[in-house]
Scaffold this motif. Structure first.
Motif, PDB file in Angstrom:
ATOM      1  N   UNK A   1       0.870  -1.174   0.000  1.00  8.56           N
ATOM      2  CA  UNK A   1       0.000   0.000   0.000  1.00  8.56           C
ATOM      3  C   UNK A   1       0.911   1.230   0.000  1.00  8.56           C
ATOM      4  N   UNK A   2       0.935   2.038  -1.086  1.00  4.42           N
ATOM      5  CA  UNK A   2      -0.089   2.141  -2.126  1.00  4.42           C
ATOM      6  C   UNK A   2       0.271   1.506  -3.467  1.00  4.42           C
ATOM      7  N   UNK A   3       1.518   1.079  -3.700  1.00  2.00           N
ATOM      8  CA  UNK A   3       1.978   0.778  -5.058  1.00  2.00           C
ATOM      9  C   UNK A   3       1.485  -0.544  -5.597  1.00  2.00           C
ATOM     10  N   UNK A   4       1.116  -1.491  -4.722  1.00  3.67           N
ATOM     11  CA  UNK A   4       0.738  -2.822  -5.184  1.00  3.67           C
ATOM     12  C   UNK A   4       1.911  -3.726  -5.458  1.00  3.67           C
ATOM     13  N   UNK A   5       3.137  -3.293  -5.159  1.00  5.69           N
ATOM     14  CA  UNK A   5       4.333  -4.075  -5.466  1.00  5.69           C
ATOM     15  C   UNK A   5       4.357  -5.381  -4.686  1.00  5.69           C
ATOM     16  N   UNK A   6       4.868  -6.427  -5.338  1.00  6.27           N
ATOM     17  CA  UNK A   6       5.127  -7.702  -4.673  1.00  6.27           C
ATOM     18  C   UNK A   6       6.571  -8.099  -4.988  1.00  6.27           C
ATOM     19  N   UNK A   7       7.359  -8.322  -3.948  1.00 10.52           N
ATOM     20  CA  UNK A   7       8.765  -8.649  -4.163  1.00 10.52           C
ATOM     21  C   UNK A   7       8.915 -10.043  -4.774  1.00 10.52           C
ATOM     22  N   UNK A   8       9.868 -10.162  -5.675  1.00  5.55           N
ATOM     23  CA  UNK A   8      10.201 -11.467  -6.229  1.00  5.55           C
ATOM     24  C   UNK A   8      10.962 -12.288  -5.195  1.00  5.55           C
ATOM     25  N   UNK A   9      11.134 -13.579  -5.466  1.00  2.00           N
ATOM     26  CA  UNK A   9      11.885 -14.437  -4.549  1.00  2.00           C
ATOM     27  C   UNK A   9      13.319 -13.938  -4.404  1.00  2.00           C
ATOM     28  N   UNK A  10      13.936 -13.517  -5.522  1.00  2.00           N
ATOM     29  CA  UNK A  10      15.309 -13.002  -5.457  1.00  2.00           C
ATOM     30  C   UNK A  10      15.377 -11.733  -4.619  1.00  2.00           C
ATOM     31  N   UNK A  11      14.379 -10.839  -4.793  1.00  2.00           N
ATOM     32  CA  UNK A  11      14.388  -9.586  -4.040  1.00  2.00           C
ATOM     33  C   UNK A  11      14.226  -9.859  -2.538  1.00  2.00           C
ATOM     34  N   UNK A  12      13.382 -10.817  -2.187  1.00  2.00           N
ATOM     35  CA  UNK A  12      13.209 -11.156  -0.773  1.00  2.00           C
ATOM     36  C   UNK A  12      14.527 -11.640  -0.167  1.00  2.00           C
ATOM     37  N   UNK A  13      15.211 -12.527  -0.900  1.00  2.00           N
ATOM     38  CA  UNK A  13      16.488 -13.041  -0.390  1.00  2.00           C
ATOM     39  C   UNK A  13      17.509 -11.920  -0.244  1.00  2.00           C
ATOM     40  N   UNK A  14      17.572 -11.020  -1.230  1.00  2.00           N
ATOM     41  CA  UNK A  14      18.556  -9.931  -1.196  1.00  2.00           C
ATOM     42  C   UNK A  14      18.290  -8.983  -0.035  1.00  2.00           C
ATOM     43  N   UNK A  15      17.021  -8.637   0.178  1.00  2.00           N
ATOM     44  CA  UNK A  15      16.676  -7.724   1.274  1.00  2.00           C
ATOM     45  C   UNK A  15      16.984  -8.367   2.623  1.00  2.00           C
ATOM     46  N   UNK A  16      16.661  -9.652   2.759  1.00  2.00           N
ATOM     47  CA  UNK A  16      16.943 -10.349   4.017  1.00  2.00           C
ATOM     48  C   UNK A  16      18.449 -10.432   4.256  1.00  2.00           C
ATOM     49  N   UNK A  17      19.215 -10.619   3.197  1.00  2.00           N
ATOM     50  CA  UNK A  17      20.675 -10.648   3.334  1.00  2.00           C
ATOM     51  C   UNK A  17      21.214  -9.301   3.827  1.00  2.00           C
ATOM     52  N   UNK A  18      20.627  -8.201   3.331  1.00  2.00           N
ATOM     53  CA  UNK A  18      21.053  -6.879   3.793  1.00  2.00           C
ATOM     54  C   UNK A  18      20.774  -6.722   5.282  1.00  2.00           C
ATOM     55  N   UNK A  19      19.588  -7.158   5.720  1.00  2.00           N
ATOM     56  CA  UNK A  19      19.248  -7.060   7.147  1.00  2.00           C
ATOM     57  C   UNK A  19      20.216  -7.881   7.995  1.00  2.00           C
TER      58      UNK A  19
END
Length: 472
Positions: free
Chosen positions: A252-270
């Motif tokens: 909300x608001x963009x409607x974006x859904x992260x791809x599997x690769x994006x989820x892994x990359x973001x979690x790696x940054x955290x």
């Protein structure tokens, strides 16, 4: 023929359309079948894709033509979000999405689903049963009813891959709505004086919750595919923050859904920065063409603090949510919740649990998926027909909202006032940016009342926008 054949035809025709004059006629379906050695069904699917993208228009009995009016892709100023960071000026707290609308108004502004999209029979029956049970007169445990804790944990555990320890009921703290949970998270988890990182644009309620507990916000630019991991890493590095608020599914608001690769990359940054990700899974029940995949299912080391609400999908009268956290973070959140509200109404918890464990709940969600898709597609088609200057940033795979970019010359606040005078309520996009907006946007809710009026609503938006653009 398979989807690859359809995609090949779309790619070839898109290149042809790019060099064609507006109004040019495409070859007939029979000609395209022969040229691409494809079936008529495959060709029709490709033409439908081109129509959905606003590149062509079909005239029954005549043919398919290049659209006479095509939306130019607007300039992208999203990079400035990261450069400018959050404004230190005062924030406006009056939110358009919370305004009530008269019955005769076409309401695109609200963030809640219309009553006809709610499981009304299940809710009424559940409330009646709860009123006759001990839940009506007893105090529940501070962390929530054990059965409801178990349900929240099991739903998330169902998305957890093999090899990762799933959450347990003891990790769950039941909340009186997700807004209350955001306040607790922003109060309890950031280090002393440290900011919270947020996608930009993002949920206005998260911005407000941070402001109300005195936590500064650092915006991280986010687009149709989510935030860039490099930008997130830079924000962690520069700000010293250890907390990132995000919506990986149907944002909300963009409607974006992260791809599997994006989820892994973001979690790696955290993990790299020893940080928490606050995952707001508010739209878990609102998938349309995809299903939600919680980021928390990939994490077993306590980096993801998972927030799930039932308020929008069950009923706005049943304000029940939960946060799932592990380790000391869970204990700190529980202590904050106990100090804030002691416990959540056992009556509402019992009713919510009743609704989501009835066989009719899954049948309702299947029906809801189809209804949302029909409404979303009708609104998209209506805007492309009656307001072609609007750039649809992304046709969302789920959620309740359509995020659109206006031409730079259009003032969205004035547009909102002009539309409201003609019986249409819209929400200017500035309310979803933690700092200055990156351009003129609107958030349009396709789950509101009177979907039959979407066409007329789009016509009014287009007419009011044209008045600004032409000066007449």
């Amino acid at each position: 023929m398979n989807n690859d054949s359809s995609s090949r035809i779309v790619e070839r025709l898109s290149a042809w359309i790019a060099g064609a004059a507006p109004g040019a006629r495409l070859p007939s379906t029979r000609s395209l079948v022969a040229e691409f050695h494809a079936s008529p069904v495959t060709v029709q699917k490709a033409l439908q894709t081109l129509t959905a993208r606003g590149l062509v228009e079909s005239r029954p009995g005549v043919g398919t033509f290049v659209r006479a009016v095509r939306t130019a892709r607007p300039a992208d100023y999203g990079w400035q979000t990261a450069a400018l960071r959050a404004s230190q000026g005062p924030r406006r707290t009056a939110v358009t999405a919370l305004r009530d609308a008269p019955n005769h108004v076409i309401a695109f502004h609200s963030g809640y689903p219309d009553r006809e999209l709610l499981p009304e029979r299940l809710v009424r029956t559940a409330l009646a049963r709860a009123a006759r049970s001990d839940a009506a007169i007893s105090r529940p445990p501070a962390s929530g009813l054990p059965e409801l804790q178990t349900w929240f944990a099991q739903v998330l555990a169902a998305t957890t891959p093999a090899g990762i320890a799933p959450p347990t009921p003891a990790d769950v703290v039941v909340l009186p709505g997700s807004q209350s949970g955001l306040s607790s998270i922003f109060r309890a988890l950031p280090g002393n004086g440290q900011p919270v990182l947020m996608e930009s644009p993002t949920y206005w309620g998260a911005i407000l919750a941070a402001a109300q507990v005195g936590v500064p916000v650092v915006p991280v630019p986010s687009g149709p595919d989510g935030p860039d991991p490099g930008e997130l890493a830079r924000a962690f590095e520069e700000s010293g923050s250890r907390l990132f608020y995000a919506q990986p599914n149907y944002a909300n608001p963009t409607g974006a859904q992260w791809s599997a690769d994006r989820r892994r990359e973001i979690l790696d940054v955290a993990r790299q920065y020893g940080a928490f990700i606050v995952e707001d899974d508010w739209a878990h029940d609102f998938g349309i063409t995809t299903s939600p995949v919680p980021l928390a299912g990939m994490d077993d080391s306590g980096h993801v603090v998972y927030l799930r609400s039932l308020t929008k999908s069950v009923s706005p009268a049943v304000r029940v949510a939960a946060v799932i956290a592990r380790g000391p973070a869970r204990e700190r959140l529980q202590a904050d919740r106990a100090a804030e509200s002691m416990y959540v109404s056992g009556l509402l918890q019992a009713a919510a649990l009743d609704v989501v464990t009835q066989p009719g709940w899954q049948a309702h969600l299947r029906s809801l998926r189809h209804q949302l898709q029909s409404r979303r597609d009708f609104l998209v088609a209506s805007l492309r027909e009656h307001a072609p200057e609007v750039h649809i940033t992304r046709v969302p795979d789920g959620g309740l909202n359509l995020w659109v970019r206006l031409p730079d010359a259009v003032d969205p606040v004035r547009l909102g006032a002009d539309c409201e005078r003609e019986g249409v309520m819209i929400a200017a996009g500035a309310e979803w940016f933690p700092a200055e907006p990156a351009g003129p946007y609107l958030r349009l809710n396709y789950a509101g009342p009177n979907p039959a009026g979407f066409g007329e609503g789009a016509r009014i938006i287009g007419r009011c926008m044209s008045t600004q653009l032409t000066g007449r």
